[in-house]
Design a protein around this motif. Structure first.
Motif, mmCIF file in Angstrom:
data_model
loop_
_atom_site.group_PDB
_atom_site.id
_atom_site.type_symbol
_atom_site.label_atom_id
_atom_site.label_comp_id
_atom_site.label_asym_id
_atom_site.label_seq_id
_atom_site.Cartn_x
_atom_site.Cartn_y
_atom_site.Cartn_z
ATOM 1 N N TYR A 65 1.115 -1.012 -0.053
ATOM 2 C CA TYR A 65 -0.114 -0.467 0.044
ATOM 3 C C TYR A 65 1.064 1.450 -0.175
ATOM 4 O O TYR A 65 0.747 2.220 -0.164
ATOM 5 N N SER A 66 1.826 1.413 0.732
ATOM 6 C CA SER A 66 2.772 2.678 0.894
ATOM 7 C C SER A 66 3.851 2.661 -0.717
ATOM 8 O O SER A 66 4.297 3.477 -0.790
ATOM 9 N N GLN A 67 3.746 1.776 -1.295
ATOM 10 C CA GLN A 67 4.083 1.606 -2.702
ATOM 11 C C GLN A 67 3.722 2.233 -3.939
ATOM 12 O O GLN A 67 4.260 1.849 -5.122
ATOM 13 N N VAL A 68 2.476 1.506 -3.628
ATOM 14 C CA VAL A 68 1.340 1.491 -4.565
ATOM 15 C C VAL A 68 1.325 2.702 -5.842
ATOM 16 O O VAL A 68 1.526 2.612 -6.861
ATOM 17 N N TRP A 69 1.324 3.719 -4.865
ATOM 18 C CA TRP A 69 1.110 4.827 -5.654
ATOM 19 C C TRP A 69 2.605 5.515 -6.399
ATOM 20 O O TRP A 69 2.511 6.482 -6.672
ATOM 21 N N TYR A 70 3.600 4.548 -6.126
ATOM 22 C CA TYR A 70 4.549 5.099 -6.794
ATOM 23 C C TYR A 70 4.681 4.452 -8.303
ATOM 24 O O TYR A 70 5.198 4.716 -9.732
ATOM 25 N N TRP A 71 4.166 2.705 -8.939
ATOM 26 C CA TRP A 71 4.533 2.202 -9.638
ATOM 27 C C TRP A 71 2.659 2.363 -10.384
ATOM 28 O O TRP A 71 2.783 1.797 -11.483
ATOM 29 N N PRO A 73 0.231 4.559 -11.224
ATOM 30 C CA PRO A 73 -0.087 5.395 -12.309
ATOM 31 C C PRO A 73 0.683 5.701 -13.405
ATOM 32 O O PRO A 73 0.333 5.816 -14.690
ATOM 33 N N PRO A 74 2.377 5.462 -13.394
ATOM 34 C CA PRO A 74 2.348 5.298 -14.628
ATOM 35 C C PRO A 74 1.665 3.719 -14.963
ATOM 36 O O PRO A 74 2.349 3.761 -16.663
ATOM 37 N N MET A 75 2.149 3.409 -14.001
ATOM 38 C CA MET A 75 1.655 1.436 -15.198
ATOM 39 C C MET A 75 0.578 1.991 -16.113
ATOM 40 O O MET A 75 0.416 1.577 -17.498
ATOM 41 N N ALA A 76 -0.423 2.798 -15.574
ATOM 42 C CA ALA A 76 -2.226 3.233 -16.061
ATOM 43 C C ALA A 76 -1.894 4.167 -16.989
ATOM 44 O O ALA A 76 -2.621 3.695 -18.394
ATOM 45 N N VAL A 77 -0.472 4.528 -16.791
ATOM 46 C CA VAL A 77 -0.542 5.603 -18.052
ATOM 47 C C VAL A 77 -0.750 4.740 -19.153
ATOM 48 O O VAL A 77 -0.481 5.227 -20.905
ATOM 49 N N ALA A 78 0.450 3.884 -18.880
ATOM 50 C CA ALA A 78 1.224 3.297 -19.934
ATOM 51 C C ALA A 78 0.597 2.266 -20.782
ATOM 52 O O ALA A 78 0.417 2.016 -21.957
#
Length: 105
Positions: A65-71, A73-78
């Motif tokens: 949960y603490s790291q999901v916000w780092y990867w 959003p870029p994964m969704a955009v890609a």
């Protein structure tokens, strides 16, 4: 001093002299300590994995949960960009896309 006396004493100074209170390296024969208690537990009474599975679940969730916000959003955009590019490529290589953009090339 005779050589045999050096071998018998371990080669170091006498206990209590020159700040040497615990004996030579590996031979700790100094004065007894008072007021220090040590306790032990038998190996078959220990529980090395006590709560390990419970803690693993919650610790994994906390770290995720603490790291999901780092990867995420870029994964969704890609993912969105690749999906759009594939759909656009299919359209441009279709009959309708070739007719629409035939003059621009």
């Amino acid at each position: 001093m005779r050589p045999t006396q050096i071998l018998r004493s371990g080669g170091g100074p006498e206990l209590g002299k020159y700040g040497n209170f615990y004996g030579n390296w590996g031979a700790f024969g100094g004065p007894k300590w008072k007021g220090i208690a040590s306790y032990g537990l038998s190996l078959n009474q220990q529980r090395p994995l006590a709560g390990a599975f419970h803690n693993a679940i919650f610790n994994t969730w906390r770290r995720f949960y603490s790291q999901v916000w780092y990867w995420a959003p870029p994964m969704a955009v890609a993912y969105y960009a690749i999906t759009w590019a594939n759909a656009r490529n299919e359209y441009l290589n279709s009959k309708a896309g070739r007719l629409e953009y035939a003059d621009s090339e």
